[in-house]
Scaffold this motif. Structure first.
Motif, PDB file in Angstrom:
ATOM      1  N   ILE A 183       0.841  -1.201   0.000  1.00 61.56           N
ATOM      2  CA  ILE A 183       0.000   0.000   0.000  1.00 61.56           C
ATOM      3  C   ILE A 183       0.874   1.247   0.000  1.00 61.56           C
ATOM      4  O   ILE A 183       0.643   2.193  -0.750  1.00 61.56           O
ATOM      5  CB  ILE A 183      -0.932  -0.010   1.231  1.00 61.56           C
ATOM      6  CG1 ILE A 183      -1.919  -1.163   1.112  1.00 61.56           C
ATOM      7  CG2 ILE A 183      -1.668   1.313   1.360  1.00 61.56           C
ATOM      8  CD1 ILE A 183      -2.804  -1.356   2.316  1.00 61.56           C
ATOM      9  N   ALA A 203      -3.245  -0.544  -4.866  1.00 62.40           N
ATOM     10  CA  ALA A 203      -3.471  -0.261  -3.451  1.00 62.40           C
ATOM     11  C   ALA A 203      -4.727  -0.966  -2.946  1.00 62.40           C
ATOM     12  O   ALA A 203      -4.784  -1.416  -1.799  1.00 62.40           O
ATOM     13  CB  ALA A 203      -3.613   1.244  -3.233  1.00 62.40           C
ATOM     14  N   LEU A 204      -5.714  -1.047  -3.817  1.00 58.70           N
ATOM     15  CA  LEU A 204      -7.026  -1.552  -3.403  1.00 58.70           C
ATOM     16  C   LEU A 204      -6.962  -3.010  -2.933  1.00 58.70           C
ATOM     17  O   LEU A 204      -7.543  -3.358  -1.905  1.00 58.70           O
ATOM     18  CB  LEU A 204      -8.006  -1.411  -4.580  1.00 58.70           C
ATOM     19  CG  LEU A 204      -9.474  -1.321  -4.231  1.00 58.70           C
ATOM     20  CD1 LEU A 204      -9.731  -0.248  -3.187  1.00 58.70           C
ATOM     21  CD2 LEU A 204     -10.285  -1.034  -5.497  1.00 58.70           C
ATOM     22  N   ALA A 238      -5.292  -3.412   0.467  1.00 57.10           N
ATOM     23  CA  ALA A 238      -6.136  -2.732   1.454  1.00 57.10           C
ATOM     24  C   ALA A 238      -7.333  -3.603   1.801  1.00 57.10           C
ATOM     25  O   ALA A 238      -7.688  -3.769   2.971  1.00 57.10           O
ATOM     26  CB  ALA A 238      -6.595  -1.372   0.920  1.00 57.10           C
ATOM     27  N   VAL A 271      -6.107  -6.528   4.094  1.00 53.66           N
ATOM     28  CA  VAL A 271      -5.928  -6.151   5.503  1.00 53.66           C
ATOM     29  C   VAL A 271      -7.297  -5.935   6.143  1.00 53.66           C
ATOM     30  O   VAL A 271      -7.583  -6.457   7.228  1.00 53.66           O
ATOM     31  CB  VAL A 271      -5.104  -4.851   5.652  1.00 53.66           C
ATOM     32  CG1 VAL A 271      -4.998  -4.459   7.109  1.00 53.66           C
ATOM     33  CG2 VAL A 271      -3.728  -5.016   5.059  1.00 53.66           C
ATOM     34  N   ALA A 272      -8.162  -5.183   5.430  1.00 49.79           N
ATOM     35  CA  ALA A 272      -9.466  -4.846   5.985  1.00 49.79           C
ATOM     36  C   ALA A 272     -10.262  -6.107   6.303  1.00 49.79           C
ATOM     37  O   ALA A 272     -10.781  -6.254   7.415  1.00 49.79           O
ATOM     38  CB  ALA A 272     -10.228  -3.956   5.008  1.00 49.79           C
TER      39      ALA A 272
END
Lengths: 297, 314
Positions: free
Chosen positions: A251, A265-266, A269, A272-273
């Motif tokens: 990221i 990045a998505l 992300a 992790v989310a």
């Protein structure tokens, strides 16, 4: 009955295993747990087999023709600045994050349990001193401690897990101390003491099993904090070092071209989310289930 | 009360002393030679020796520590190794920037979180309540750098409404370009809002089940008055300690958020200080963070006593 440090270790380990089993049973009784558990299981599977299942080696470059490509059939989640397959990198990033976070959390829970329970059981001046030390340890943001320690010792998995373990001693010790205080005045503890059992036996075989519900909730909270910390350290460049894939670092590196290629990045992300949301839902489910009336099994 | 204050403040001083020793010890074993960092790769042995002497690095560690602490007490934080100007001058503009960001996040998060927390507590079990609960859990789960990046993708990459970087020229105030503050503030607000909202909601539910609230309702007080007079003041008590604990979280959050958005505040300065081995700067920053954290805890305890006369601070 004589008990050495080894027995203490095995009884903590078996207590943790039993806690884990009861966690799963409890979790499945609430909607939050029924969503959280599969998410966590998915990530554990990724951590164990992600690298083997990934379509490409995570470090394979496709520099000539596939740099920063959007999602396609060939690269399902697109490629990054070196033409590496984003999906493969995300899939193989789970192993290091989850194992380091879990090791750190387990270390902190084990040490915190021993410190908190011994201090609470012993009481008196010892307890007072130990708790003041714990207060002092907690008067400092954990991310800052981790930053300072890891820059001086170097960011390798063992140091990261060790630092998290130490940072977690104080909060775990506080919780375990107060539940020890609640249990230690009960009659069966007096009975054990009058039988002449050694303190180690009383703490780990008599008191510990009765604090398991509290320990279970605290453990699930620690796991989610631990993942947050490891991921954040990765983002600041103090995680797993390149070229291995680390979600936080992915990221961080993707910010430069985030307007043109947001998929780089998505994907990490989202990874992790979903992991932290899964762990938190699971923890929440367990907490709610404990408050429900006990069902006959 | 005076005794309480004296004891707590001396405890803070002791904590800060311990913290300063710890920081000093850690920075002592930081790998990398400061003199080498300052002079660059081409430095000769003669140059390095000279630099060490001017920075006072040739003296033993305990002497340097006492010297530093003595300076701190007099308000002299020393000179930055790298920028060659007093540490206070380096920190001042950055501190102001961080405070602006933190203040915005607090002003947005605290009132809205308390209001929505009370509302959800009253409407406990409704569809809105469930939706807000799930939403706040998601907000707590996401690390700041993930929230920040997601916001950048939505508002900068796709919509193009807001700048993706909050970098500003040194010497200018972020207040002159308010747009750059929006995304960092939102990112910081997310976690803060969710924590405070959940705590308020839980406390309101607890207070609603007490006898005195039942009495108030049964004697015919209008609901608004029951809430304002009886429920909210009692529910705020534990909430305040959560707000104070979140100060600590927010300091950690600032480190991350400022680095996500390249916002020139203390958090970004801290990483720079670590990377350049700028020990005097690093020590001062760590002291500021630990001091703020300790003070916010003290404020929480004091407001506890102010809100609940039954609690005597001794």
């Amino acid at each position: 009955m004589q008990l050495g440090p080894l027995d203490a270790a095995t009884s903590i380990a078996s207590a943790l295993l039993r806690a884990l089993a009861s966690l799963v049973r409890l979790a499945l009784r609430t909607p939050a747990g029924r969503i959280g558990l599969p998410l966590v299981v998915l990530h554990v599977v990724l951590a164990l087999f992600g690298q083997a299942l990934a379509p490409y080696p995570p470090t394979q470059f496709h520099i000539e023709d596939h740099q920063l490509e959007g999602p396609s059939l060939q690269f399902l989640l697109g490629t990054d600045q070196f033409g590496r397959d984003v999906l493969s990198r995300v899939m193989s990033g789970a192993t290091s994050l989850i194992s380091v976070a879990a090791a750190g959390a387990l270390l902190g829970i084990a040490l915190g349990t021993v410190v908190g329970m011994s201090s609470g059981y012993k009481g008196g001046r010892t307890d007072e001193v130990v708790m003041r030390v714990m207060d002092a340890m907690m008067s400092f943001p954990s991310l800052l401690i981790a930053l300072l320690v890891l820059t001086s010792l170097g960011p390798n998995p063992i140091n990261i897990a060790g630092t998290i373990g130490i940072v977690f001693i104080a909060p775990v010790a506080r919780v375990m101390r107060s539940s020890t205080l609640a249990v230690k005045s009960l009659e069966f503890v007096d009975a054990a003491r009058l039988r002449g059992e050694p303190n180690v036996y009383i703490i780990f075989r008599e008191i510990l099993p009765n604090t398991l519900p509290v320990l279970a909730v605290e453990a699930s909270v620690r796991f989610s904090y631990s993942i947050l910390l490891v991921a954040s350290l990765g983002f600041l460049g103090l995680g797993v070092q390149p070229p291995s894939s680390d979600w936080g670092l992915m990221i961080s590196e993707s910010r430069i071209f985030i307007t043109g290629a947001p998929w780089v990045a998505l994907a990490p992300a989202a990874a992790v989310a979903s992991l932290v949301i899964g762990v938190n839902l699971l923890a929440d489910g367990i907490k709610q289930a404990r408050e429900l009336p006990k069902r006959e099994a | 009360m005076t005794r309480f204050l004296v004891r707590r403040i001396s405890l803070i001083v002791v904590t800060l002393l311990v913290v300063s020793t710890a920081i000093f010890a850690i920075t002592e074993i930081l790998p990398g030679d400061v003199a080498q960092m300052v002079m660059g790769q081409g430095a000769t042995e003669q140059n390095l020796k000279h630099i060490r002497e001017t920075l006072g690095l040739d003296r033993p560690a305990p002497v340097r520590y006492l010297d530093w602490i003595g300076g701190v007490v007099r308000g002299d934080m020393g000179h930055s190794f790298v920028q060659k100007i007093p540490v206070t001058e380096v920190i001042e503009p950055r501190l102001a920037n961080s405070l602006i960001l933190a203040a915005f996040a607090f002003l947005v998060a605290v009132p809205s979180a308390v209001a929505i927390g009370v509302w959800m507590g009253v409407r406990q079990g409704s569809k809105t309540d469930h939706a807000v609960s799930v939403g706040s859990l998601v907000a707590i789960s996401l690390p700041e750098f993930v929230t920040g990046v997601l916001l950048i993708i939505v508002f900068s990459s796709f919509l193009g409404w807001l700048p993706s970087s909050s970098a500003i020229l040194p010497g200018t105030s972020p207040l002159t370009r308010p747009l750059i503050l929006v995304l960092p503030t939102l990112t910081l607000t997310g976690v803060l809002f969710a924590y405070i909202m959940r705590m308020t909601r839980a406390n309101v539910i607890e207070v609603l089940n007490t006898q005195y609230v039942r009495t108030a309702v049964l004697k015919g007080l209008p609901m608004r008055r029951v809430l304002l007079r009886h429920v909210v003041p009692n529910a705020m008590l534990p909430t305040i300690s959560v707000i104070a604990v979140n100060m600590g979280w927010m300091l950690g959050g600032l480190i991350i958020v400022e680095n996500v958005f390249a916002y020139p505040g203390l958090g970004q300065l801290l990483l720079t200080a670590i990377n350049t081995r700028d020990v005097p700067l690093l020590q001062t920053l760590a002291l500021i963070i630990a001091g703020t954290y300790a003070l916010s805890n003290l404020v929480a305890d004091l407001s506890y006593g102010a809100l609940d006369p039954r609690i005597r601070l001794t």
